[in-house]
Scaffold this motif. Sequence first.
Motif, short mmCIF file in Angstrom:
data_model
loop_
_atom_site.label_atom_id
_atom_site.label_comp_id
_atom_site.label_asym_id
_atom_site.label_seq_id
_atom_site.Cartn_x
_atom_site.Cartn_y
_atom_site.Cartn_z
N ASP A 5 0.84 -1.22 0.00
CA ASP A 5 0.00 0.00 0.00
C ASP A 5 0.86 1.25 0.00
OD1 ASP A 5 0.56 0.93 2.73
OD2 ASP A 5 -0.58 -0.82 3.41
N GLN A 6 0.21 2.37 -0.24
CA GLN A 6 0.91 3.67 -0.19
C GLN A 6 0.36 4.47 0.98
OE1 GLN A 6 -0.31 5.08 -4.03
NE2 GLN A 6 1.30 3.96 -5.08
N GLY A 7 0.19 3.76 2.09
CA GLY A 7 -0.51 4.35 3.23
C GLY A 7 0.39 5.03 4.24
N TYR A 8 -0.12 5.07 5.47
CA TYR A 8 0.56 5.82 6.53
C TYR A 8 1.85 5.15 7.00
CZ TYR A 8 -4.28 7.42 6.56
OH TYR A 8 -5.49 7.87 6.18
N GLY A 9 1.97 3.87 6.76
CA GLY A 9 3.17 3.16 7.22
C GLY A 9 3.12 2.87 8.71
N ILE A 10 4.12 2.13 9.18
CA ILE A 10 4.15 1.70 10.58
C ILE A 10 5.46 2.18 11.21
CG2 ILE A 10 4.00 -0.31 12.13
CD1 ILE A 10 2.87 -1.80 9.57
N PRO A 11 5.40 2.94 12.30
CA PRO A 11 6.64 3.37 12.96
C PRO A 11 7.50 2.16 13.34
CG PRO A 11 4.72 4.42 13.97
CD PRO A 11 4.20 3.40 13.01
N ALA A 12 8.82 2.30 13.16
CA ALA A 12 9.73 1.15 13.37
C ALA A 12 9.54 0.51 14.75
CB ALA A 12 11.17 1.61 13.20
N GLU A 13 9.29 1.33 15.78
CA GLU A 13 9.19 0.75 17.13
C GLU A 13 7.91 -0.06 17.32
OE1 GLU A 13 9.35 3.91 16.34
OE2 GLU A 13 7.85 5.12 17.39
N GLU A 14 6.94 0.13 16.41
CA GLU A 14 5.70 -0.65 16.54
C GLU A 14 5.77 -1.98 15.79
OE1 GLU A 14 1.92 1.08 15.97
OE2 GLU A 14 2.51 3.01 16.76
N VAL A 15 6.65 -2.03 14.79
CA VAL A 15 6.70 -3.23 13.94
C VAL A 15 6.81 -4.54 14.73
CG1 VAL A 15 8.02 -4.41 12.12
CG2 VAL A 15 7.45 -1.99 11.89
N PRO A 16 7.67 -4.61 15.78
CA PRO A 16 7.76 -5.91 16.49
C PRO A 16 6.47 -6.33 17.19
CG PRO A 16 9.57 -4.43 17.11
CD PRO A 16 8.61 -3.62 16.32
N HIS A 17 5.52 -5.41 17.34
CA HIS A 17 4.32 -5.75 18.12
C HIS A 17 3.07 -6.00 17.28
CE1 HIS A 17 6.74 -4.49 21.45
NE2 HIS A 17 6.93 -3.31 20.88
#
Length: 374
Positions: free
Chosen positions: A307-319
């Motif tokens: 997608d070309q969306g808001y993306g996920i902050p790196a610190e949230e990715v593991p969760h």
Amino acid sequence: MSADDRLASVIRAHQERMVDDLTSDLWGFDGPWLRRAYPNKAALRLFMEAFVEALRRSFTKRDGKQFVNEYGVSLGRRYAEEARDYDDVYNSLIVMKNSLLPFILKADPPIEPLILRLTDVLFLLDHEVARRYYEVEKTQHAQFAELDILKSGFMRLTTHELRRPLSVFRGYVSMIESGDLGEVPADVHKAILKIAVSANEMTKLIDDLAEVGRLEQPDKVLRREPYPVDQLIKDAVEVVRAEALAKKIAIIERIDPSRTTIQVDIDRMRVALQNLLSNAVKYSPPESSVEVRVEPQRGALTIVVEDQGYGIPAEEVPHIFDKYYRGVTPETQNTPGTGLGLYIVKQIAELHGGRVEVVSDPGKGSTFRLRLEA
Ligand code: ADP
């Protein structure tokens, strides 16, 4: 106190401590009364050996009399007799801290079942107290079982029975919306689209709940069958089509026609893909696009949702694959969700021997890869 007595009391204290430690999280149930199994494997092994040995033993009381644990054995028989009506009793172990320890082994050849008070593996059994504990625990188990049955019944009702009328509802809404039943004025079309979005949201919610229920079953059987990959993608896209249309998000399907079928549990894989696509649409601004494509590799196949969306902050990715985890960015907080979607995707991928991965660039978009064995 004689040296022997002192030794006996030291051993006893040590064993009681050990029993305390081991049983602290050994509420493992696999029998007919409670379905969940949280066994502490090391303790199970230890106890099994101790009990199999104890089965063949009688105990010598302090007054020198022989104690044969007839009570334990007879309770064990009763327990086993009742359990015979159930197919799912095997290696069933119920540990009640410092009270009864009934266990049944459905082994081949069968082993005589036995009930002993935990500390009596080495010491004496208090008949009356044990009997009372047994009665109380048994009643509680029966109540749990009843609750479990009620819960499963309720889940089946909500998921199965709700799905049927909802699919009729969605079918007609889709026919009206697409113009199959005649021309629809623009403002009516807008309203119909909103109805379709809500109906699809409800479908996804029901599918997710049903899937979580299934994932909690002890036997997670996959019903694999060959299914066309393009059809799998079309099925999933259909569930998010109305929402994409309402946000003017284009869903681009790039499917390699040479790769025709895949061996999956189709109901479950559909739910997984539905979740990835739904997230891509939910967490993207209007008028962007979502691409779904298939990348074949040797012996594997990857379904990609980009997608070309808001993306996920790196610190949230593991969760994000954790059960009930929801992002903390304002975009996520303003979007409805349960936090179950990606948890389900991960579980389903892993059940199929595959995995799910994400690469995300906050502000630019996210790419989820669902990698499966072909
Ligand atoms: P839900 O969408 O119900 O919150 P999920 O388990 O599907 O739950 O997703 C967990 C979190 O991961 C979301 O709350 C969101 O913050 C983030 N997320 C998932 N997919 C995307 C995506 N495509 N783009 C941006 N964030 C996403």
